[in-house]
Design a protein around this motif. Structure first.
Motif, mmCIF file in Angstrom:
data_model
loop_
_atom_site.group_PDB
_atom_site.id
_atom_site.type_symbol
_atom_site.label_atom_id
_atom_site.label_comp_id
_atom_site.label_asym_id
_atom_site.label_seq_id
_atom_site.Cartn_x
_atom_site.Cartn_y
_atom_site.Cartn_z
ATOM 1 N N GLN A 78 0.823 -1.204 0.000
ATOM 2 C CA GLN A 78 0.000 0.000 0.000
ATOM 3 C C GLN A 78 0.859 1.257 0.000
ATOM 4 O O GLN A 78 0.502 2.262 -0.630
ATOM 5 C CB GLN A 78 -0.929 0.000 1.218
ATOM 6 C CG GLN A 78 -2.041 -1.031 1.144
ATOM 7 C CD GLN A 78 -2.930 -1.024 2.370
ATOM 8 O OE1 GLN A 78 -2.532 -0.563 3.444
ATOM 9 N NE2 GLN A 78 -4.144 -1.532 2.237
ATOM 10 N N GLN A 81 2.166 1.845 -3.477
ATOM 11 C CA GLN A 81 1.045 2.283 -4.303
ATOM 12 C C GLN A 81 0.710 3.744 -4.030
ATOM 13 O O GLN A 81 0.426 4.518 -4.956
ATOM 14 C CB GLN A 81 -0.186 1.411 -4.038
ATOM 15 C CG GLN A 81 -0.068 -0.004 -4.560
ATOM 16 C CD GLN A 81 -1.216 -0.883 -4.093
ATOM 17 O OE1 GLN A 81 -1.996 -0.501 -3.214
ATOM 18 N NE2 GLN A 81 -1.330 -2.073 -4.671
ATOM 19 N N TRP A 92 -5.870 4.267 -13.441
ATOM 20 C CA TRP A 92 -7.033 3.793 -12.692
ATOM 21 C C TRP A 92 -8.082 3.111 -13.562
ATOM 22 O O TRP A 92 -9.228 2.953 -13.149
ATOM 23 C CB TRP A 92 -7.643 4.935 -11.894
ATOM 24 C CG TRP A 92 -6.851 5.201 -10.650
ATOM 25 C CD1 TRP A 92 -5.892 6.144 -10.466
ATOM 26 C CD2 TRP A 92 -6.933 4.467 -9.424
ATOM 27 N NE1 TRP A 92 -5.357 6.058 -9.207
ATOM 28 C CE2 TRP A 92 -5.988 5.034 -8.540
ATOM 29 C CE3 TRP A 92 -7.699 3.393 -8.987
ATOM 30 C CZ2 TRP A 92 -5.802 4.565 -7.241
ATOM 31 C CZ3 TRP A 92 -7.512 2.920 -7.706
ATOM 32 C CH2 TRP A 92 -6.584 3.507 -6.842
ATOM 33 N N VAL A 94 -8.975 -0.135 -14.133
ATOM 34 C CA VAL A 94 -8.629 -1.355 -13.403
ATOM 35 C C VAL A 94 -9.112 -2.586 -14.151
ATOM 36 O O VAL A 94 -10.221 -2.612 -14.707
ATOM 37 C CB VAL A 94 -9.242 -1.310 -11.992
ATOM 38 C CG1 VAL A 94 -9.055 -2.643 -11.272
ATOM 39 C CG2 VAL A 94 -8.605 -0.192 -11.185
ATOM 40 N N ASP A 142 -3.790 -2.349 -12.089
ATOM 41 C CA ASP A 142 -4.004 -1.075 -12.775
ATOM 42 C C ASP A 142 -3.743 -1.255 -14.269
ATOM 43 O O ASP A 142 -3.384 -2.337 -14.740
ATOM 44 C CB ASP A 142 -3.135 0.029 -12.175
ATOM 45 C CG ASP A 142 -1.669 -0.090 -12.573
ATOM 46 O OD1 ASP A 142 -1.224 -1.198 -12.931
ATOM 47 O OD2 ASP A 142 -0.955 0.926 -12.523
ATOM 48 N N LEU A 148 -3.199 -4.266 -7.598
ATOM 49 C CA LEU A 148 -3.813 -3.318 -6.665
ATOM 50 C C LEU A 148 -4.479 -4.026 -5.496
ATOM 51 O O LEU A 148 -4.476 -3.513 -4.377
ATOM 52 C CB LEU A 148 -4.850 -2.446 -7.387
ATOM 53 C CG LEU A 148 -4.323 -1.425 -8.389
ATOM 54 C CD1 LEU A 148 -5.490 -0.764 -9.105
ATOM 55 C CD2 LEU A 148 -3.464 -0.370 -7.696
ATOM 56 N N ALA A 149 -5.079 -5.193 -5.744
ATOM 57 C CA ALA A 149 -5.765 -5.931 -4.683
ATOM 58 C C ALA A 149 -5.734 -7.417 -5.001
ATOM 59 O O ALA A 149 -5.718 -7.821 -6.170
ATOM 60 C CB ALA A 149 -7.209 -5.445 -4.536
ATOM 61 N N ILE A 170 -9.520 -2.736 -2.850
ATOM 62 C CA ILE A 170 -8.631 -1.696 -3.382
ATOM 63 C C ILE A 170 -8.652 -0.509 -2.420
ATOM 64 O O ILE A 170 -9.680 0.149 -2.248
ATOM 65 C CB ILE A 170 -9.062 -1.251 -4.788
ATOM 66 C CG1 ILE A 170 -8.997 -2.424 -5.769
ATOM 67 C CG2 ILE A 170 -8.185 -0.102 -5.276
ATOM 68 C CD1 ILE A 170 -9.485 -2.085 -7.164
ATOM 69 N N CYS A 182 -10.396 4.350 -3.345
ATOM 70 C CA CYS A 182 -10.986 3.015 -3.485
ATOM 71 C C CYS A 182 -11.738 2.830 -4.797
ATOM 72 O O CYS A 182 -12.054 1.703 -5.155
ATOM 73 C CB CYS A 182 -11.959 2.739 -2.329
ATOM 74 S SG CYS A 182 -11.261 2.949 -0.684
#
Length: 285
Positions: A78, A81, A92, A94, A142, A148-149, A170, A182
């Motif tokens: 994180q 990021q 962004w 995603v 991304d 990202l998650a 996210i 988020c």
């Protein structure tokens, strides 16, 4: 620096986030231990087979398990990021998808009769699918193909069920004041995520989406005539960018300890995927 070890840049990014004890005996160098973790994930060897230059294998494993439970690698991911987002380096748009990972027989011996804990699911994210005992790694990345998650589920879990919880994972913190970011600007996914419920969820959050409609959904909508509504928008040019998440999976599975699951617990395996994701980020910024 030897093969599979952290570069000076990678260690510079990770070092401030490693917990340090203020009392007790002098301990093995943090960088040496982290290099042992990276070596293990890169090669997929057993913890007991770690080469001697990385120190006692029990020390490396104990710290890895401690960092996994404390969320050290999650915070490191994180943090990198957040720094990338602060300079506008995150695309962004995603992309979401999943990949199946075969579980080694050592990962299968989990002893699941004890029930769940606060940080571990009952099933240890292990399930039966066509490939046998497997884990499914759900990933959001991304537009530049960087994670990202991450969400782990048993291998037989359908992608559409996990789409919403994956996006809700996210959370990119701000380097200054403000809540974590988020909400993506757009989402690209394949037909597995084509459901009315998921599309409604994205519209409610104001997120544009590029998801092809399944053939049976098209037929059902047409059979209903006017009451079937208009077809969802779909931009073929935008959808061509979906290959970025396939490239991301390809780079993650370059780590042999990720391509095959050797870890018994979902917490440890997710920490390994998170550490690998951190390294992908560190090599791209």
């Amino acid at each position: 620096m030897h093969r599979h070890e952290l570069t000076d840049r990678e260690w510079e990014l990770l070092a401030p986030l490693i917990p340090r004890a203020v009392t007790g005996r002098p301990r093995v160098s943090d960088r040496r231990v982290i290099n042992g973790m990276v070596y293990k994930i890169r090669t997929g060897i057993s913890w007991r087979d770690l080469p001697e230059p990385y120190g006692p294998w029990k020390t490396v494993y104990t710290r890895f398990r401690r960092y996994a439970l404390d969320g050290v690698f999650t915070r490191a991911l994180q943090q990198i990021q957040a720094e990338a987002d602060a300079v506008g380096d995150i695309n962004w748009l995603v992309l979401i998808d999943s990949t199946i990972v075969r579980a080694h027989q050592h990962a299968a011996a989990t002893g699941r009769k004890g029930g769940s804990t606060d940080d571990e699911p009952d099933d240890h994210a292990l399930g039966r699918s066509r490939g046998g005992l497997t884990t499914k790694v759900h990933l959001a990345c991304d537009g530049k193909g960087r994670p990202l998650a991450i969400l782990l589920t048993p291998g037989q879990r359908h992608d559409s069920i996990c789409a919403r919880p994956l996006l809700e994972r996210i959370r990119v913190p701000r380097t200054g004041p403000g809540r974590p970011r988020c909400r993506p600007e757009g989402v690209i996914a394949d037909k597995a995520y084509s459901s009315r419920g998921f599309r409604a969820y994205l519209r409610k959050r104001g997120i544009a989406h590029t998801i092809p409609e399944k053939i049976d959904q098209q037929r059902h909508r047409r059979n209903r005539g006017r009451s079937g509504g208009r077809p969802p928008g779909f931009d073929r040019e935008t959808y061509r960018q979906r290959n970025m998440i396939e490239r991301c999976f390809n780079r993650l599975k370059g780590f042999r300890g990720i391509a095959t699951r050797y870890e018994k617990t979902a917490t440890s395996y997710e920490a390994a995927v998170t550490l690998a994701s951190f390294l992908l980020w560190a090599r791209s910024v």
